[in-house]
Write a protein that holds these residues in place. Sequence first.
Motif, PDB file in Angstrom:
ATOM      1  N   LYS A   1      73.917  20.245   3.576  1.00 30.21           N
ATOM      2  CA  LYS A   1      73.732  19.018   4.333  1.00 30.21           C
ATOM      3  C   LYS A   1      74.119  19.246   5.785  1.00 30.21           C
ATOM      4  O   LYS A   1      75.054  20.004   6.086  1.00 30.21           O
ATOM      5  CB  LYS A   1      74.584  17.892   3.744  1.00 30.21           C
ATOM      6  CG  LYS A   1      74.102  17.388   2.396  1.00 30.21           C
ATOM      7  CD  LYS A   1      74.950  16.216   1.939  1.00 30.21           C
ATOM      8  CE  LYS A   1      74.448  15.658   0.618  1.00 30.21           C
ATOM      9  NZ  LYS A   1      75.250  14.499   0.169  1.00 30.21           N
ATOM     10  N   VAL A   2      73.428  18.597   6.688  1.00 26.86           N
ATOM     11  CA  VAL A   2      73.742  18.737   8.113  1.00 26.86           C
ATOM     12  C   VAL A   2      74.996  17.939   8.417  1.00 26.86           C
ATOM     13  O   VAL A   2      75.275  16.900   7.803  1.00 26.86           O
ATOM     14  CB  VAL A   2      72.577  18.250   8.988  1.00 26.86           C
ATOM     15  CG1 VAL A   2      71.357  19.125   8.778  1.00 26.86           C
ATOM     16  CG2 VAL A   2      72.263  16.794   8.713  1.00 26.86           C
ATOM     17  N   SER A   3      75.770  18.438   9.375  1.00 26.47           N
ATOM     18  CA  SER A   3      76.975  17.744   9.819  1.00 26.47           C
ATOM     19  C   SER A   3      76.632  16.766  10.934  1.00 26.47           C
ATOM     20  O   SER A   3      75.573  16.855  11.572  1.00 26.47           O
ATOM     21  CB  SER A   3      78.021  18.746  10.308  1.00 26.47           C
ATOM     22  OG  SER A   3      77.497  19.534  11.362  1.00 26.47           O
ATOM     23  N   LYS A   4      77.537  15.851  11.188  1.00 28.69           N
ATOM     24  CA  LYS A   4      77.304  14.848  12.225  1.00 28.69           C
ATOM     25  C   LYS A   4      77.322  15.509  13.598  1.00 28.69           C
ATOM     26  O   LYS A   4      78.282  16.188  13.959  1.00 28.69           O
ATOM     27  CB  LYS A   4      78.375  13.759  12.159  1.00 28.69           C
ATOM     28  CG  LYS A   4      78.162  12.643  13.166  1.00 28.69           C
ATOM     29  CD  LYS A   4      79.225  11.570  13.031  1.00 28.69           C
ATOM     30  CE  LYS A   4      79.011  10.450  14.040  1.00 28.69           C
ATOM     31  NZ  LYS A   4      80.002   9.358  13.903  1.00 28.69           N
ATOM     32  N   PRO A   5      76.287  15.320  14.391  1.00 27.72           N
ATOM     33  CA  PRO A   5      76.247  15.969  15.714  1.00 27.72           C
ATOM     34  C   PRO A   5      77.163  15.259  16.710  1.00 27.72           C
ATOM     35  O   PRO A   5      77.461  14.070  16.581  1.00 27.72           O
ATOM     36  CB  PRO A   5      74.783  15.856  16.124  1.00 27.72           C
ATOM     37  CG  PRO A   5      74.289  14.643  15.408  1.00 27.72           C
ATOM     38  CD  PRO A   5      75.049  14.563  14.114  1.00 27.72           C
ATOM     39  N   GLN A   6      77.591  16.018  17.720  1.00 29.24           N
ATOM     40  CA  GLN A   6      78.398  15.504  18.824  1.00 29.24           C
ATOM     41  C   GLN A   6      77.567  15.555  20.100  1.00 29.24           C
ATOM     42  O   GLN A   6      77.110  16.620  20.503  1.00 29.24           O
ATOM     43  CB  GLN A   6      79.678  16.337  18.988  1.00 29.24           C
ATOM     44  CG  GLN A   6      80.556  16.376  17.747  1.00 29.24           C
ATOM     45  CD  GLN A   6      81.119  15.013  17.402  1.00 29.24           C
ATOM     46  OE1 GLN A   6      81.418  14.207  18.303  1.00 29.24           O
ATOM     47  NE2 GLN A   6      81.277  14.738  16.117  1.00 29.24           N
ATOM     48  N   LEU A   7      77.397  14.400  20.713  1.00 28.77           N
ATOM     49  CA  LEU A   7      76.551  14.293  21.903  1.00 28.77           C
ATOM     50  C   LEU A   7      77.413  14.325  23.160  1.00 28.77           C
ATOM     51  O   LEU A   7      78.383  13.575  23.285  1.00 28.77           O
ATOM     52  CB  LEU A   7      75.727  13.010  21.851  1.00 28.77           C
ATOM     53  CG  LEU A   7      74.748  12.760  23.005  1.00 28.77           C
ATOM     54  CD1 LEU A   7      73.768  13.903  23.134  1.00 28.77           C
ATOM     55  CD2 LEU A   7      74.016  11.443  22.803  1.00 28.77           C
ATOM     56  N   SER A   8      77.081  15.209  24.093  1.00 30.20           N
ATOM     57  CA  SER A   8      77.788  15.317  25.377  1.00 30.20           C
ATOM     58  C   SER A   8      76.755  15.375  26.505  1.00 30.20           C
ATOM     59  O   SER A   8      75.570  15.638  26.267  1.00 30.20           O
ATOM     60  CB  SER A   8      78.674  16.559  25.405  1.00 30.20           C
ATOM     61  OG  SER A   8      77.893  17.726  25.310  1.00 30.20           O
ATOM     62  N   TYR A   9      77.243  15.158  27.732  1.00 34.58           N
ATOM     63  CA  TYR A   9      76.324  15.178  28.884  1.00 34.58           C
ATOM     64  C   TYR A   9      77.058  15.702  30.106  1.00 34.58           C
ATOM     65  O   TYR A   9      78.286  15.654  30.203  1.00 34.58           O
ATOM     66  CB  TYR A   9      75.761  13.782  29.167  1.00 34.58           C
ATOM     67  CG  TYR A   9      76.767  12.815  29.746  1.00 34.58           C
ATOM     68  CD1 TYR A   9      76.908  12.673  31.123  1.00 34.58           C
ATOM     69  CD2 TYR A   9      77.597  12.065  28.916  1.00 34.58           C
ATOM     70  CE1 TYR A   9      77.835  11.787  31.658  1.00 34.58           C
ATOM     71  CE2 TYR A   9      78.516  11.179  29.433  1.00 34.58           C
ATOM     72  CZ  TYR A   9      78.633  11.037  30.804  1.00 34.58           C
ATOM     73  OH  TYR A   9      79.563  10.180  31.334  1.00 34.58           O
TER      74      TYR A   9
ATOM     75  N   ASP B   1      69.576  12.843  16.763  1.00 42.22           N
ATOM     76  CA  ASP B   1      69.516  12.969  15.305  1.00 42.22           C
ATOM     77  C   ASP B   1      69.182  14.405  14.947  1.00 42.22           C
ATOM     78  O   ASP B   1      68.368  15.058  15.629  1.00 42.22           O
ATOM     79  CB  ASP B   1      68.452  12.040  14.716  1.00 42.22           C
ATOM     80  CG  ASP B   1      68.719  10.578  15.062  1.00 42.22           C
ATOM     81  OD1 ASP B   1      69.898  10.226  15.226  1.00 42.22           O
ATOM     82  OD2 ASP B   1      67.733   9.811  15.191  1.00 42.22           O
ATOM     83  N   VAL B   2      69.818  14.892  13.884  1.00 45.56           N
ATOM     84  CA  VAL B   2      69.503  16.215  13.344  1.00 45.56           C
ATOM     85  C   VAL B   2      69.157  16.033  11.874  1.00 45.56           C
ATOM     86  O   VAL B   2      69.727  15.190  11.172  1.00 45.56           O
ATOM     87  CB  VAL B   2      70.682  17.196  13.517  1.00 45.56           C
ATOM     88  CG1 VAL B   2      70.895  17.530  14.974  1.00 45.56           C
ATOM     89  CG2 VAL B   2      71.950  16.629  12.908  1.00 45.56           C
ATOM     90  N   ALA B   3      68.205  16.842  11.423  1.00 35.92           N
ATOM     91  CA  ALA B   3      67.744  16.692  10.045  1.00 35.92           C
ATOM     92  C   ALA B   3      67.220  18.023   9.528  1.00 35.92           C
ATOM     93  O   ALA B   3      66.772  18.886  10.295  1.00 35.92           O
ATOM     94  CB  ALA B   3      66.658  15.626   9.953  1.00 35.92           C
ATOM     95  N   ASN B   4      67.345  18.194   8.231  1.00 36.92           N
ATOM     96  CA  ASN B   4      66.646  19.262   7.526  1.00 36.92           C
ATOM     97  C   ASN B   4      65.916  18.641   6.342  1.00 36.92           C
ATOM     98  O   ASN B   4      65.765  17.425   6.269  1.00 36.92           O
ATOM     99  CB  ASN B   4      67.601  20.383   7.109  1.00 36.92           C
ATOM    100  CG  ASN B   4      68.735  19.889   6.224  1.00 36.92           C
ATOM    101  OD1 ASN B   4      68.709  18.747   5.733  1.00 36.92           O
ATOM    102  ND2 ASN B   4      69.725  20.748   6.011  1.00 36.92           N
ATOM    103  N   LYS B   5      65.501  19.455   5.397  1.00 37.96           N
ATOM    104  CA  LYS B   5      64.686  18.952   4.294  1.00 37.96           C
ATOM    105  C   LYS B   5      65.473  18.117   3.290  1.00 37.96           C
ATOM    106  O   LYS B   5      64.863  17.400   2.478  1.00 37.96           O
ATOM    107  CB  LYS B   5      64.038  20.134   3.564  1.00 37.96           C
ATOM    108  CG  LYS B   5      63.066  20.940   4.417  1.00 37.96           C
ATOM    109  CD  LYS B   5      61.854  20.118   4.807  1.00 37.96           C
ATOM    110  CE  LYS B   5      60.860  20.947   5.584  1.00 37.96           C
ATOM    111  NZ  LYS B   5      59.640  20.170   5.954  1.00 37.96           N
ATOM    112  N   VAL B   6      66.798  18.177   3.374  1.00 36.60           N
ATOM    113  CA  VAL B   6      67.582  17.490   2.348  1.00 36.60           C
ATOM    114  C   VAL B   6      68.514  16.432   2.911  1.00 36.60           C
ATOM    115  O   VAL B   6      69.075  15.639   2.151  1.00 36.60           O
ATOM    116  CB  VAL B   6      68.423  18.508   1.526  1.00 36.60           C
ATOM    117  CG1 VAL B   6      67.513  19.451   0.775  1.00 36.60           C
ATOM    118  CG2 VAL B   6      69.363  19.292   2.446  1.00 36.60           C
TER     119      VAL B   6
END
Length: 330
Positions: free
Chosen positions: A116-124, A180-185
């Motif tokens: 499963k993908v982990s929660k992404p961290q958004l920075s700028y 958002d990040v995603a894979n097949k599952v």
Amino acid sequence: ANTMFGAAVLLGFINLLMAKEDTCDLYATPGQSLTLPFAYERLTNSHILEWVHNNKTIFYRKGKVSPGKPEDITSNGSLVLKKIELSSQGIYQVHVLHPSGTSAKTWTGRLCVLDKVSKPQLSYTCDFSSMAVNLNCHVTKPEGLVFSWTLDKETLKSETKQTLSISLNHLKGERSFTCDVANKVSKASSDKVRPTCPPLLSFKRQTVMAVLAGGGGLILFLLFVIVGLCCLLRRNKSQTSPRDKGELRMLSLQKQETHSVSPEHENNHPTEVVTPPLKPQPSPRTYYQNVPQLEVQTENSPPRVHEVPDRPQPSPVPKPRTRNFQQVNT
């Protein structure tokens, strides 16, 4: 020509098989349970049922079950995978045979197991040179993931990379971003981020560059002025002649001699101040001893006039009193 045509057909078939091995028909995550999508509605206990995983038989039923367990199969012949592991991925095949041994139905599928993908961290970051805001969607193991961006709840369909660059002209007011990040599952979204940049970045790029150019020119001019002054001072210092240096040195020495005289110099020249010598005063005892002598002189001889010596004489040696009395008696 026929040989070349046959070779081309064979090569195309091999490429199709390799593409089949590289693609996945099913996806699952570790620990998940999955029922493989196979169904034979006319399945009975008289049919021969076999499941193969990576060329190894994992279920076989022909009257009785071995290997495998009866609960691993549904009523229509589908295989149930419980607590999937990474070792569960691969190619699965099923064969259903009539009691006569003829084929009733077959199926083949490839299973891929993904985390499963982990929660992404958004920075700028605010990029001053390009007058833009650069956003980065941080996530562990980004390989094979699909990225998407949302601006004020509106999906940016053309942006599918891990980074996003937005011009400052599009950031007027409060604008919120999510990635958002995603894979097949699985799929995960970041928290909302509202970029805020320093006020300086709100100016036009040409204005900012002009200000920087003017400041750089002023600094360069000041450097030239400082270097010129230093060279001029060094040149004036080097042009001072040795004669002028000697005269300045003599003047400083004379000034020191007139304003400072050492005590040793005063002792070496005593003639400058002459003090007359003081006459020694006779002591009371000496005066007392001289009184009888004056009386003797007045009785036996005419008085004498004592002359005052010009220079101080040494004091007379005192005489005993008995001797003075003898002289008086005689």
